[in-house]
Motif scaffolding. Structure first.
Motif, mmCIF file in Angstrom:
data_model
loop_
_atom_site.group_PDB
_atom_site.id
_atom_site.type_symbol
_atom_site.label_atom_id
_atom_site.label_comp_id
_atom_site.label_asym_id
_atom_site.label_seq_id
_atom_site.Cartn_x
_atom_site.Cartn_y
_atom_site.Cartn_z
ATOM 1 N N THR A 1 0.854 -1.182 0.000
ATOM 2 C CA THR A 1 0.000 0.000 0.000
ATOM 3 C C THR A 1 0.889 1.231 0.000
ATOM 4 O O THR A 1 1.782 1.357 0.833
ATOM 5 C CB THR A 1 -0.893 0.023 1.254
ATOM 6 O OG1 THR A 1 -1.656 -1.185 1.296
ATOM 7 C CG2 THR A 1 -1.836 1.217 1.224
ATOM 8 N N VAL A 2 0.647 2.114 -0.955
ATOM 9 C CA VAL A 2 1.364 3.387 -1.012
ATOM 10 C C VAL A 2 0.326 4.482 -0.800
ATOM 11 O O VAL A 2 -0.684 4.528 -1.493
ATOM 12 C CB VAL A 2 2.067 3.572 -2.383
ATOM 13 C CG1 VAL A 2 2.754 4.925 -2.459
ATOM 14 C CG2 VAL A 2 3.058 2.458 -2.633
ATOM 15 N N ARG A 3 0.565 5.336 0.197
ATOM 16 C CA ARG A 3 -0.371 6.435 0.447
ATOM 17 C C ARG A 3 0.035 7.621 -0.413
ATOM 18 O O ARG A 3 1.170 8.077 -0.341
ATOM 19 C CB ARG A 3 -0.376 6.811 1.924
ATOM 20 C CG ARG A 3 -1.004 5.732 2.791
ATOM 21 C CD ARG A 3 -1.329 6.179 4.195
ATOM 22 N NE ARG A 3 -0.366 7.054 4.836
ATOM 23 C CZ ARG A 3 0.708 6.648 5.512
ATOM 24 N NH1 ARG A 3 0.966 5.359 5.619
ATOM 25 N NH2 ARG A 3 1.521 7.516 6.087
ATOM 26 N N VAL A 4 -0.914 8.111 -1.221
ATOM 27 C CA VAL A 4 -0.656 9.274 -2.065
ATOM 28 C C VAL A 4 -1.299 10.475 -1.388
ATOM 29 O O VAL A 4 -2.514 10.512 -1.200
ATOM 30 C CB VAL A 4 -1.219 9.069 -3.487
ATOM 31 C CG1 VAL A 4 -0.949 10.298 -4.345
ATOM 32 C CG2 VAL A 4 -0.613 7.832 -4.125
ATOM 33 N N CYS A 5 -0.477 11.431 -0.992
ATOM 34 C CA CYS A 5 -0.943 12.606 -0.271
ATOM 35 C C CYS A 5 -1.270 13.716 -1.275
ATOM 36 O O CYS A 5 -0.410 14.145 -2.038
ATOM 37 C CB CYS A 5 0.145 13.065 0.696
ATOM 38 S SG CYS A 5 -0.510 13.976 2.074
ATOM 39 N N VAL B 1 3.700 9.096 -0.729
ATOM 40 C CA VAL B 1 4.131 9.813 -1.922
ATOM 41 C C VAL B 1 3.247 11.051 -2.023
ATOM 42 O O VAL B 1 2.064 10.984 -1.706
ATOM 43 C CB VAL B 1 3.951 8.909 -3.170
ATOM 44 C CG1 VAL B 1 4.243 9.654 -4.443
ATOM 45 C CG2 VAL B 1 4.833 7.680 -3.065
ATOM 46 N N SER B 2 3.816 12.184 -2.442
ATOM 47 C CA SER B 2 3.050 13.434 -2.476
ATOM 48 C C SER B 2 2.901 13.977 -3.890
ATOM 49 O O SER B 2 3.755 13.773 -4.746
ATOM 50 C CB SER B 2 3.734 14.500 -1.630
ATOM 51 O OG SER B 2 3.862 14.068 -0.311
ATOM 52 N N PHE B 3 1.781 14.714 -4.099
ATOM 53 C CA PHE B 3 1.594 15.478 -5.320
ATOM 54 C C PHE B 3 2.245 16.835 -5.107
ATOM 55 O O PHE B 3 1.978 17.503 -4.110
ATOM 56 C CB PHE B 3 0.096 15.739 -5.569
ATOM 57 C CG PHE B 3 -0.568 14.719 -6.419
ATOM 58 C CD1 PHE B 3 -0.269 14.632 -7.777
ATOM 59 C CD2 PHE B 3 -1.518 13.871 -5.896
ATOM 60 C CE1 PHE B 3 -0.910 13.698 -8.569
ATOM 61 C CE2 PHE B 3 -2.155 12.943 -6.685
ATOM 62 C CZ PHE B 3 -1.845 12.853 -8.030
ATOM 63 N N ILE B 4 3.092 17.255 -6.014
ATOM 64 C CA ILE B 4 3.710 18.582 -5.958
ATOM 65 C C ILE B 4 3.434 19.265 -7.286
ATOM 66 O O ILE B 4 3.667 18.681 -8.347
ATOM 67 C CB ILE B 4 5.245 18.490 -5.732
ATOM 68 C CG1 ILE B 4 5.565 17.747 -4.436
ATOM 69 C CG2 ILE B 4 5.860 19.889 -5.728
ATOM 70 C CD1 ILE B 4 5.176 18.464 -3.162
ATOM 71 N N LYS B 5 2.941 20.486 -7.234
ATOM 72 C CA LYS B 5 2.656 21.231 -8.453
ATOM 73 C C LYS B 5 3.953 21.576 -9.159
ATOM 74 O O LYS B 5 4.924 21.988 -8.542
ATOM 75 C CB LYS B 5 1.891 22.510 -8.120
ATOM 76 C CG LYS B 5 1.233 23.148 -9.316
ATOM 77 C CD LYS B 5 0.134 24.079 -8.855
ATOM 78 C CE LYS B 5 -0.548 24.784 -9.988
ATOM 79 N NZ LYS B 5 -1.377 23.955 -10.812
ATOM 80 N N LYS B 6 3.982 21.345 -10.480
ATOM 81 C CA LYS B 6 5.176 21.656 -11.268
ATOM 82 C C LYS B 6 5.333 23.160 -11.367
ATOM 83 O O LYS B 6 4.357 23.897 -11.461
ATOM 84 C CB LYS B 6 5.055 21.075 -12.687
ATOM 85 C CG LYS B 6 5.125 19.573 -12.719
ATOM 86 C CD LYS B 6 5.076 19.077 -14.158
ATOM 87 C CE LYS B 6 5.147 17.577 -14.217
ATOM 88 N NZ LYS B 6 5.069 17.065 -15.588
ATOM 89 N N GLU C 1 -5.488 15.377 1.984
ATOM 90 C CA GLU C 1 -6.118 14.057 2.037
ATOM 91 C C GLU C 1 -5.136 12.999 1.544
ATOM 92 O O GLU C 1 -4.398 13.203 0.587
ATOM 93 C CB GLU C 1 -7.373 14.029 1.159
ATOM 94 C CG GLU C 1 -8.127 12.722 1.267
ATOM 95 C CD GLU C 1 -9.349 12.672 0.349
ATOM 96 O OE1 GLU C 1 -9.790 11.554 0.052
ATOM 97 O OE2 GLU C 1 -9.834 13.731 -0.047
ATOM 98 N N SER C 2 -5.122 11.855 2.219
ATOM 99 C CA SER C 2 -4.232 10.766 1.861
ATOM 100 C C SER C 2 -5.050 9.633 1.242
ATOM 101 O O SER C 2 -6.033 9.190 1.826
ATOM 102 C CB SER C 2 -3.498 10.281 3.111
ATOM 103 O OG SER C 2 -2.511 9.371 2.755
ATOM 104 N N VAL C 3 -4.639 9.173 0.063
ATOM 105 C CA VAL C 3 -5.361 8.131 -0.669
ATOM 106 C C VAL C 3 -4.521 6.855 -0.666
ATOM 107 O O VAL C 3 -3.411 6.861 -1.201
ATOM 108 C CB VAL C 3 -5.622 8.583 -2.128
ATOM 109 C CG1 VAL C 3 -6.349 7.508 -2.906
ATOM 110 C CG2 VAL C 3 -6.388 9.890 -2.167
#
Length: 110
Positions: A21-25, A102-107, A30-32
């Protein structure tokens, strides 16, 4: 809500240690949780995230269509400050293990 055979299969793989399981923040905090196989690539993680979000939206009756092309053009996935830039590279090569985040970062614009 209907449980898909794919969801059952991923839970069984988790139990047998064949998946992680990888949590995508997300940017809103919110963490998915996303389930991928042990030797998954970055592209596999992106596809699993897409399936997870589409299933959740179908169940909640939210926006039915998201432009994933736009999302991947606008955001990076990062782990420990490193961009997951190469879709063919394995998550393990980036040091990602079970229950890591793992996180979303805006380019940034060039």
């Amino acid at each position: 809500p209907q449980v898909t055979p794919e969801e059952i299969g991923s839970q069984v793989a988790l139990e047998y240690g064949q998946a992680m399981t990888v949590r995508v923040c997300r940017a809103d905090g919110e963490s998915v949780p996303v389930v991928v196989v042990q030797n998954a690539s970055v592209l596999d993680l992106k596809k699993a995230l897409r399936r997870h979000v589409q299933l959740r939206q179908a169940r909640q009756g939210g926006v039915q269509h998201l432009s994933w092309k736009y999302i991947w053009r606008t955001y990076h996935l990062t782990y420990a400050g490193e961009k997951l830039a190469d879709d063919r590279k394995k998550l393990r090569e980036y040091g990602i293990r079970n229950r890591d985040e793992v996180s979303f970062i805006k380019k940034l614009r060039k």
